[in-house]
Design a protein around this motif. Structure first.
Motif, short mmCIF file in Angstrom:
data_model
loop_
_atom_site.label_atom_id
_atom_site.label_comp_id
_atom_site.label_asym_id
_atom_site.label_seq_id
_atom_site.Cartn_x
_atom_site.Cartn_y
_atom_site.Cartn_z
N ASN A 264 17.52 35.72 -7.36
CA ASN A 264 17.07 36.48 -6.16
C ASN A 264 16.71 34.99 -4.80
OD1 ASN A 264 14.76 35.65 -7.34
ND2 ASN A 264 14.69 37.30 -8.24
N PHE A 265 16.01 36.01 -3.84
CA PHE A 265 15.12 34.75 -3.24
C PHE A 265 14.83 33.50 -4.15
CE2 PHE A 265 14.01 39.36 -2.05
CZ PHE A 265 15.12 39.54 -0.84
N GLU A 266 13.92 34.05 -5.46
CA GLU A 266 12.96 33.17 -5.71
C GLU A 266 14.04 31.88 -6.33
OE1 GLU A 266 9.31 32.23 -9.27
OE2 GLU A 266 10.05 34.46 -8.24
N HIS A 267 15.38 32.69 -7.10
CA HIS A 267 15.60 31.48 -7.38
C HIS A 267 16.61 30.33 -6.71
CE1 HIS A 267 16.03 35.53 -10.38
NE2 HIS A 267 16.37 34.45 -11.71
N PHE A 268 16.79 30.61 -5.02
CA PHE A 268 17.24 29.90 -4.46
C PHE A 268 16.39 29.25 -4.05
CE2 PHE A 268 18.40 29.37 0.01
CZ PHE A 268 19.24 29.34 -0.13
N ALA A 269 15.48 29.81 -3.97
CA ALA A 269 14.95 28.37 -3.70
C ALA A 269 14.07 27.48 -4.24
CB ALA A 269 13.21 29.06 -3.09
N ASN A 270 13.75 28.15 -5.75
CA ASN A 270 13.73 27.13 -6.58
C ASN A 270 14.79 26.23 -7.57
OD1 ASN A 270 10.76 27.55 -7.39
ND2 ASN A 270 11.78 29.64 -8.56
N ASN A 271 15.99 27.17 -6.44
CA ASN A 271 17.28 25.48 -6.97
C ASN A 271 17.39 25.03 -6.00
OD1 ASN A 271 19.41 24.88 -8.65
ND2 ASN A 271 21.07 25.78 -6.60
N ARG B 138 16.72 23.88 -10.66
CA ARG B 138 16.64 25.51 -11.47
C ARG B 138 16.89 26.40 -10.51
NH1 ARG B 138 15.03 23.87 -16.74
NH2 ARG B 138 15.07 21.10 -16.96
N TYR B 139 17.47 27.58 -11.72
CA TYR B 139 16.98 29.10 -10.59
C TYR B 139 16.53 29.41 -11.72
CZ TYR B 139 21.56 28.31 -8.51
OH TYR B 139 22.91 27.77 -8.26
N GLU B 140 15.52 29.78 -11.45
CA GLU B 140 14.23 30.33 -12.38
C GLU B 140 13.19 31.44 -11.29
OE1 GLU B 140 10.31 28.66 -14.23
OE2 GLU B 140 12.02 27.25 -14.89
N CYS B 141 12.46 31.89 -12.20
CA CYS B 141 12.19 33.44 -11.41
C CYS B 141 11.42 33.80 -11.94
CB CYS B 141 12.85 34.37 -10.71
SG CYS B 141 12.69 35.28 -10.04
N ASP B 142 9.40 33.60 -11.57
CA ASP B 142 8.32 34.03 -11.96
C ASP B 142 8.58 35.32 -12.00
OD1 ASP B 142 8.14 31.19 -13.13
OD2 ASP B 142 6.26 30.72 -11.38
N GLN B 143 8.72 36.32 -11.43
CA GLN B 143 8.53 36.95 -10.48
C GLN B 143 9.57 38.38 -11.94
OE1 GLN B 143 8.23 38.44 -6.21
NE2 GLN B 143 9.20 37.12 -6.56
N VAL B 144 10.67 37.89 -12.12
CA VAL B 144 11.39 38.53 -13.12
C VAL B 144 10.61 38.10 -14.41
CG1 VAL B 144 13.84 38.19 -14.24
CG2 VAL B 144 13.82 37.92 -12.03
N ILE B 145 10.61 36.83 -14.88
CA ILE B 145 9.86 36.81 -16.21
C ILE B 145 8.55 37.41 -16.66
CG2 ILE B 145 8.63 34.74 -17.26
CD1 ILE B 145 10.89 32.67 -15.91
N ARG B 146 7.94 37.73 -15.96
CA ARG B 146 6.56 38.93 -15.38
C ARG B 146 7.13 39.79 -15.93
NH1 ARG B 146 4.52 35.82 -11.01
NH2 ARG B 146 5.08 37.41 -9.67
N HIS C 30 6.07 24.22 -9.51
CA HIS C 30 6.68 23.61 -11.06
C HIS C 30 6.39 22.00 -10.45
CE1 HIS C 30 8.28 27.34 -11.89
NE2 HIS C 30 8.23 27.93 -11.34
N ASP C 31 6.16 21.74 -9.52
CA ASP C 31 6.25 20.17 -9.71
C ASP C 31 5.78 19.75 -10.57
OD1 ASP C 31 7.32 20.28 -6.78
OD2 ASP C 31 5.57 19.69 -5.94
N ASN C 32 4.56 20.52 -10.84
CA ASN C 32 4.25 19.17 -12.94
C ASN C 32 4.74 19.79 -14.09
OD1 ASN C 32 3.81 22.23 -13.07
ND2 ASN C 32 1.85 22.56 -13.09
N LYS C 33 6.00 20.88 -13.59
CA LYS C 33 7.13 21.08 -14.96
C LYS C 33 8.57 20.37 -14.87
CE LYS C 33 9.14 25.00 -15.51
NZ LYS C 33 8.50 26.55 -16.42
N TYR C 34 8.66 20.20 -13.38
CA TYR C 34 9.93 19.71 -13.19
C TYR C 34 9.42 18.58 -11.95
CZ TYR C 34 11.41 24.43 -15.13
OH TYR C 34 11.50 25.25 -16.23
N SER C 35 10.81 17.70 -11.75
CA SER C 35 10.41 16.85 -10.77
C SER C 35 11.44 16.93 -9.45
CB SER C 35 11.12 15.48 -11.26
OG SER C 35 10.49 14.95 -12.45
#
Length: 157
Positions: A108-115, A120-128, A76-81
């Motif tokens: 979850n794991f991905e939310h944690f790392a992205n935050n 930001r609590y974001e998870c592409d696996q959940v969105i997919r 997400h580097d191109n979307k968020y700083s």
């Protein structure tokens, strides 16, 4: 697998049925979530079924990957700083040893790392997953509507 790692990088690890996520904190170590009761999930959904708490852990990347493929994926580097590398690492290390609420959809794991990286609590696996479920629901609704229409027209004859 050998890749150049920078402090604060998001690491995506292939596991059977899901991707596990971690933050690189230096010297071959990552910070990531594990089940608070010590069990290892078979899929992204089994951790939420077995426990409501996760433990933040610092481990060698080689231990966490367990021989599975992994990659640096600062997706997400191109979307968020991203936060500064020092801030990411400091935040990650301050979390080590803490038990946190775990939810496959919201934390979850991905939310944690992205935050940690982006704030930001974001998870592409959940969105997919939601997209797939939405598509299945649309197909089922269309099938039901078609079936109802056919039955209705048969009833009129």
């Amino acid at each position: 697998m050998s890749q150049k790692l920078n402090l604060g990088d998001l690491i995506e690890i292939d596991r059977r049925g899901y991707q596990h996520w971690a933050i690189y904190v230096g010297d071959g170590y990552v910070v990531h979530l594990v089940s608070a009761d010590g069990s290892r999930p078979n899929t992204s959904f089994s951790l939420s079924a077995s426990t409501k708490k996760a433990l933040v852990k610092k481990q060698r990347l080689s231990e966490v990957t367990e021989g599975n493929k992994w990659r640096v994926k600062n997706k997400h580097d191109n979307k968020y700083s991203p936060k500064s590398r020092q801030e990411i690492v400091q935040s990650a290390l301050q979390m080590v040893g803490k038990k946190i609420d775990y939810n496959v959809v919201t934390m979850n794991f991905e939310h944690f790392a992205n935050n940690l990286r982006y704030g930001r609590y974001e998870c592409d696996q959940v969105i997919r997953g939601a997209g797939i479920l939405g598509a299945v629901g649309t197909v089922l609704a269309a099938t039901a509507a078609f079936g109802f229409g056919v039955m209705r027209s048969l009833g009129r004859q």
